[in-house]
Motif scaffolding. Structure first.
Motif, PDB file in Angstrom:
ATOM      1  N   ARG A  52      20.626  35.478   6.812  1.00 14.10           N
ATOM      2  CA  ARG A  52      21.199  35.004   5.545  1.00 14.10           C
ATOM      3  C   ARG A  52      20.951  33.511   5.367  1.00 14.10           C
ATOM      4  O   ARG A  52      20.581  33.051   4.282  1.00 14.10           O
ATOM      5  N   MET A  53      21.162  32.738   6.429  1.00 13.64           N
ATOM      6  CA  MET A  53      20.945  31.289   6.341  1.00 13.64           C
ATOM      7  C   MET A  53      19.467  30.959   6.169  1.00 13.64           C
ATOM      8  O   MET A  53      19.116  30.083   5.381  1.00 13.64           O
ATOM      9  N   LYS A  54      18.640  31.670   6.914  1.00 11.61           N
ATOM     10  CA  LYS A  54      17.200  31.429   6.860  1.00 11.61           C
ATOM     11  C   LYS A  54      16.641  31.701   5.461  1.00 11.61           C
ATOM     12  O   LYS A  54      15.786  30.959   4.979  1.00 11.61           O
ATOM     13  N   THR A  55      17.128  32.752   4.811  1.00 15.72           N
ATOM     14  CA  THR A  55      16.614  33.133   3.486  1.00 15.72           C
ATOM     15  C   THR A  55      17.502  32.640   2.350  1.00 15.72           C
ATOM     16  O   THR A  55      17.214  32.913   1.183  1.00 15.72           O
ATOM     17  N   LYS A  56      18.592  31.937   2.704  1.00 14.08           N
ATOM     18  CA  LYS A  56      19.559  31.451   1.711  1.00 14.08           C
ATOM     19  C   LYS A  56      20.050  32.588   0.807  1.00 14.08           C
ATOM     20  O   LYS A  56      20.121  32.457  -0.407  1.00 14.08           O
ATOM     21  N   ALA A  59      26.102  36.498   0.039  1.00 14.24           N
ATOM     22  CA  ALA A  59      26.692  37.563  -0.768  1.00 14.24           C
ATOM     23  C   ALA A  59      28.050  37.183  -1.356  1.00 14.24           C
ATOM     24  O   ALA A  59      28.584  37.921  -2.168  1.00 14.24           O
ATOM     25  N   ASN A  60      28.604  36.049  -0.951  1.00 16.08           N
ATOM     26  CA  ASN A  60      29.926  35.643  -1.414  1.00 16.08           C
ATOM     27  C   ASN A  60      29.877  34.230  -1.985  1.00 16.08           C
ATOM     28  O   ASN A  60      29.242  33.344  -1.391  1.00 16.08           O
ATOM     29  N   GLU A  71      23.604  30.358  -6.675  1.00 18.20           N
ATOM     30  CA  GLU A  71      23.899  31.725  -7.086  1.00 18.20           C
ATOM     31  C   GLU A  71      23.989  32.674  -5.899  1.00 18.20           C
ATOM     32  O   GLU A  71      23.325  32.498  -4.886  1.00 18.20           O
ATOM     33  N   VAL A  72      24.836  33.653  -6.061  1.00 17.10           N
ATOM     34  CA  VAL A  72      24.983  34.711  -5.065  1.00 17.10           C
ATOM     35  C   VAL A  72      23.747  35.602  -5.173  1.00 17.10           C
ATOM     36  O   VAL A  72      23.329  35.962  -6.269  1.00 17.10           O
ATOM     37  N   ARG A  73      23.160  35.923  -4.010  1.00 14.98           N
ATOM     38  CA  ARG A  73      21.956  36.767  -4.001  1.00 14.98           C
ATOM     39  C   ARG A  73      22.162  37.962  -3.085  1.00 14.98           C
ATOM     40  O   ARG A  73      22.806  37.858  -2.055  1.00 14.98           O
ATOM     41  N   ASN A  78      14.674  41.007   4.544  1.00 20.01           N
ATOM     42  CA  ASN A  78      14.926  40.681   5.951  1.00 20.01           C
ATOM     43  C   ASN A  78      16.405  40.847   6.310  1.00 20.01           C
ATOM     44  O   ASN A  78      16.736  41.366   7.372  1.00 20.01           O
ATOM     45  N   VAL A  79      17.271  40.404   5.416  1.00 16.68           N
ATOM     46  CA  VAL A  79      18.712  40.554   5.642  1.00 16.68           C
ATOM     47  C   VAL A  79      19.078  42.035   5.642  1.00 16.68           C
ATOM     48  O   VAL A  79      19.815  42.507   6.516  1.00 16.68           O
ATOM     49  N   GLU A  80      18.552  42.762   4.672  1.00 14.72           N
ATOM     50  CA  GLU A  80      18.883  44.187   4.559  1.00 14.72           C
ATOM     51  C   GLU A  80      18.385  44.993   5.754  1.00 14.72           C
ATOM     52  O   GLU A  80      19.033  45.934   6.186  1.00 14.72           O
ATOM     53  N   ARG A  81      17.245  44.636   6.306  1.00 13.38           N
ATOM     54  CA  ARG A  81      16.720  45.340   7.493  1.00 13.38           C
ATOM     55  C   ARG A  81      17.681  45.185   8.665  1.00 13.38           C
ATOM     56  O   ARG A  81      18.015  46.148   9.351  1.00 13.38           O
ATOM     57  N   VAL A  82      18.149  43.965   8.891  1.00 16.03           N
ATOM     58  CA  VAL A  82      19.087  43.721   9.996  1.00 16.03           C
ATOM     59  C   VAL A  82      20.410  44.437   9.738  1.00 16.03           C
ATOM     60  O   VAL A  82      20.992  45.039  10.638  1.00 16.03           O
ATOM     61  N   ARG A  83      20.883  44.403   8.494  1.00 12.03           N
ATOM     62  CA  ARG A  83      22.131  45.094   8.154  1.00 12.03           C
ATOM     63  C   ARG A  83      22.010  46.601   8.368  1.00 12.03           C
ATOM     64  O   ARG A  83      22.940  47.248   8.851  1.00 12.03           O
TER      65      ARG A  83
END
Length: 167
Positions: A52-56, A59-60, A71-73, A78-83
């Motif tokens: 999340r930090m790496k890709t900025k 979600a909150n 803006e919230v993204r 990459n984030v979704e793969r780890v999740r």
């Protein structure tokens, strides 16, 4: 009421109670691999935060202060793969750990039990590696998933057969 200990000799009762102590090599094996898998699952939370930090990708709204983003993204691949890998752990590691504990408590063949625990836990570690850390094309992830899935099913079936007389 029959609990298995009242009918046992003192030696048999002590043997039954020692199944769930670290003096039982099978339980010691289970405790080691369980600790490793739980530690890995905790690290998955940190890996998600790192992505999340790496890709900025936050979600909150309150997390936006951590970056210069306004803006919230959602939906960063990459984030979704780890999740997804972490959610897969929650859906599969927990049943494996529960069934393995019950399996150990049933007094199985020590060699078989230790082998199943080692292979199942190693497959989950491999699953995370090929899914979230270094994505590898299928069937690597499927093989790792179905290895632990099959072991969990075997343990559940073994327990059902062992305990059918108690229903």
């Amino acid at each position: 009421m029959e609990n298995g200990l009242n009918d046992a000799t003192p030696t048999e009762a002590a043997f039954k109670l020692v199944l769930l102590s670290k003096s039982n090599p099978v339980m010691g094996c289970y405790m080691f691999w369980t600790s490793l898998l739980v530690f890995k699952m905790l690290i998955m939370s940190l890996l998600t935060a790192r992505q999340r930090m790496k890709t900025k990708t936050y979600a909150n709204p309150e997390d936006l202060r951590l970056s210069r983003s306004t803006e919230v993204r959602f939906g960063d691949p990459n984030v979704e793969r780890v999740r997804r890998a972490h959610r897969n752990d929650l859906e599969n590691v927990l049943p494996f750990l529960i069934m393995s504990l019950v399996y150990v408590a049933s007094g199985p063949n020590p060699l078989t039990a230790r082998l199943l625990i080692r292979i199942g836990a190693s497959a989950r570690l491999l699953h995370t590696l090929v899914y979230a850390v270094i994505p590898v094309p299928q069937p690597a992830r499927a093989l790792a998933f179905f290895t632990t899935f099959a072991i969990t099913c075997f343990e559940a079936g073994y327990i059902l057969i062992c305990c059918i007389k108690y229903i």
